[in-house]
Structure formats: structure tokens, C-alpha cells
Design an enzyme around this catalytic site. Structure first.
Site, PDB file in Angstrom:
ATOM      1  CB  SER A   1      -3.356  -1.001  -3.626  1.00 18.87           C
ATOM      2  OG  SER A   1      -4.550  -0.270  -3.455  1.00 18.87           O
TER       3      SER A   1
ATOM      4  CE  LYS B   1      -4.017   1.882  -0.059  1.00 21.39           C
ATOM      5  NZ  LYS B   1      -5.037   1.548  -1.052  1.00 21.39           N
TER       6      LYS B   1
END
Length: 365
Positions: free
Chosen positions: A228, A158
Site C-alpha cells: 500500500s 507501506k
């Protein structure tokens, strides 16, 4: 003393619905002290202003603090991927590890994690981010006790993005940013993070990477990176998933690389390596062994899919990442028989252009 990995896939009724996780804790299926990461597929647009990711992160963080200190809760990697387009089902994937006296008899699922320092805004989408992530991946491998990069099957990251406020802060301090387009910054951050994985795993030479090749030269890619980006953090959360002979338990992992959004045959091959028949759609009895399916999705930049034109990049109303998530989830759901699949959109340098890596976590036959 050995370590054993546990992976729990739990349905979610909303971005703040942590009741399924708490029920599993109450029933003794999850030991909260052992949670190292939670991946979430949350409904939302998956773009810069998708605050469902932050809502989910906050809800999970508050839940964790009911079972551990704030410091321990912060150490848990909360990787929220926004967008459950099509039939994709919102859910959590909870990764847990425990110490055990069981004797290791062969390689089993191993999980490691780390968080990087806060990324300076001018570094986003540039080689400085590549280097930061590469160092973080190595640290997460060490945390998992994985020495050989070949034993790593998936690296979930992330990563941060730019907002106009963050751009203003960088420029006020005399810095420059890679882009002033906040949506494009998501892709640049994913791209640099993916190349950081590729460097750490020996898939791409560090010497081959320059600022101008990030999110530009699609010949550079990792077959095991899944990145992401989101507004809800300023650092990188890194989770390494692989196998190690020092770990025990029935779980294992394999990976595949899809060449495009309908290339399910490499995934079928990975399922077969894990003991599934996979001749057609998985039968209900086999689905119980499939613990988690993690995937990346991308609209090819040439606007073609096996020679035919697609319009994912021409839609001014809906981001191409949203189209790609729904498309790939549908293809994979047809293979495994359910749509509770973690499909993250935006696969810059994550697999070949238009394709993406896939990880299959399963119990041994």
C-alpha cells in the site's frame, strides 16, 4: 524464552479515533510496550491526496508516545490503507508480541518488522526499489525468527509515492523518475515492492525483473505480498506474518490467492485448514475465532471478469482501486459474516491480474 503474538481488531469512529486502543491498554488487554505494528483502514479516497492516512498516522504516533519513547513509537510500523468504500468498516488491527516462559508445542503465529532506509525518488518503481524491499523482507523475517520462506504467509508493506515536489527535487539534482504522473507512481511503488517480496520469498527470480517489466508483465507476481503506497512516508514499513515453532500461543495464520474479485473458494479452503466449517457464511460462534482478514484487490487490466465486461477502469470520477476495494470486501464479507476487513486496493504483482492474496489470522479451534 519464547515469544507469543497477540492480534487485536478494534473499531474506529474516525481516522483520529484511538480511544478503542487506549481502552484496551487501560484494561490490560494490550501491553503498549509490545506493539510492533498497527494496520489501519481509514475512510478517504486512498489516492495521492488522501491525507486521512497521515492524520491517522499522526494520531497513532502521538498516542504511542504517551506509553513509550519517541524512538520506540517511530519503530512501530503504522500501515494505513485509505478507502473504506462500500460496507467496509474503518478499524485498526494491532499486532503485539511478548516474551513468555510458555513452552512451545508447535508452530504458532510469528510477527517480524523492519523499516528500510529512505528511498531515493529516482529509485521508485525501478529495480533499485525491488532490491531494497527484498533486503527489508529478509530483515523482517529474521526479526520474526522465520528462516524458511515457506513459513511466511503474508508480507504487508507501506511504500512511498511521488508528488510534484518530490519529482522536482529529483530532477533538480539531475535525476529522472519512473513517471511524472503522481497517481501512477502509487502503482509503480506497489509493483516494485511486491516484486521485492517475490524475490525475497523465492517466488520470482531476481534475474527475471527489469525496469520495463515492473507494472507491465503481470505474469510475475507474489502470492503473499500486500503493498500500500502513501504520501505519509519516504521509506518502507515492512511487516512479515507467518508461523514459527519458536513462538507460542493460540493464534495461527494461513493464506490464499484469489484468481479474481469473486474467487472466494481459495479463502474458504484456507478457513477450513484452520478448522472452520466454512460450508456457507461463518456462523456467529465461528466468527469469534476469526481474528483478522487481510486482502488485496485489483481491477483486471483486460477489463473482463470471467468473460464479462467490467467498467472499473473506465470510470473517470472514481479510481479503479476504490471500486475494487468495495467489490472484494463485499465478496469476503459474504463469506465471513462481517465487513471489518482490511482490503487494500492496487494489487500490481500481488496475486494474478485481477486477483490478490488473502491472509486469515485465527485462533485455533
Amino acid at each position: 524464552m519464547s515469544r507469543r503474538a497477540y492480534v487485536h481488531r478494534i473499531s474506529a469512529a474516525a481516522p483520529d479515533d484511538v480511544s478503542g486502543i487506549e481502552a484496551a491498554i487501560a484494561a490490560g488487554r494490550i501491553d503498549p510496550k509490545g506493539i510492533v505494528a498497527i494496520f489501519g483502514k481509514t475512510e478517504g479516497n486512498g489516492c495521492v491526496n488522501d491525507f486521512a492516512r497521515g492524520f491517522a498516522t499522526q494520531s497513532l504516533g502521538l498516542m504511542l508516545q504517551r506509553y513509550m519513547s519517541a524512538e520506540a513509537a517511530h519503530a512501530v510500523c503504522l500501515v494505513m490503507s485509505g478507502g473504506t468504500e462500500g460496507g467496509m468498516s474503518p478499524h485498526w488491527t494491532v499486532f503485539e508480541r511478548r516474551d513468555t516462559d510458555e513452552t512451545a508445542t508447535g508452530a504458532a503465529l510469528a510477527i517480524g518488522r523492519t523499516r528500510t532506509p529512505v528511498l531515493p525518488f529516482p529509485a521508485l518503481g525501478r529495480v533499485a526499489e525491488v532490491d531494497m524491499v527484498a533486503e527489508g523482507v529478509r530483515a523482517a523475517m529474521a526479526d520474526a525468527g522465520i528462516a524458511d520462506p515457506a513459513d511466511v504467509h503474508f508480507v504487508q508493506i507501506k511504500c512511498p509515492l511521488l508528488t510534484l515536489q518530490r519529482i522536482g527535487q529529483a530532477e533538480a539534482m539531475g535525476g529522472t523518475v519512473a513517471t511524472r504522473d503522481t497517481l501512477k507512481s502509487m502503482g509503480l511503488s506497489r509493483a516494485a515492492s511486491a516484486l521485492g517480496v517475490a524475490v525475497a520469498l523465492g517466488e520470482v527470480s531476481r534475474d527475471a525483473i527489469t525496469d520495463d517489466r515492473i507494472a507491465s508483465d503481470w505474469s510475475l507476481w507474489s502470492g503473499r505480498a500486500s503493498c500500500s503506497s502513501g504520501i505519509e512516508l519516504l521509506d518502507h514499513e515492512i511487516v512479515v506474518i507467518g508461523t514459527s515453532p519458536a513462538w507460542v500461543g493460540p493464534l495461527t495464520v494461513d493464506h490464499a490467492v484469489m484468481a479474481d474479485g469473486i474467487d472466494v473458494e481459495p479463502v474458504r479452503a484456507a478457513l477450513r485448514r484452520l478448522g472452520f466449517s466454512a460450508d456457507g457464511q461463518l456462523a456467529p460462534a465461528e466468527r469469534d475465532r476469526l481474528v483478522a482478514l487481510l486482502s488485496k484487490a485489483e481491477a483486471s487490466h483486460d477489463g473482463r471478469l470471467r468473460g464479462n465486461r467490467h467498467t472499473m477502469l473506465d470510470d473517470s470520477d472514481i479510481s479503479a482501486t476504490r471500486h475494487a476495494r468495495a467489490f472484494v470486501c463485499g465478496a469476503l464479507a459474504g463469506l465471513v459474516g462481517h465487513a471489518e476487513i482490511y482490503v487494500s486496493g492496487g494489487a500490481e504483482h500481488q496475486g494474478p491480474d485481477g486477483g490478490g492474496p488473502v491472509a486469515v489470522i485465527a485462533a485455533r479451534a
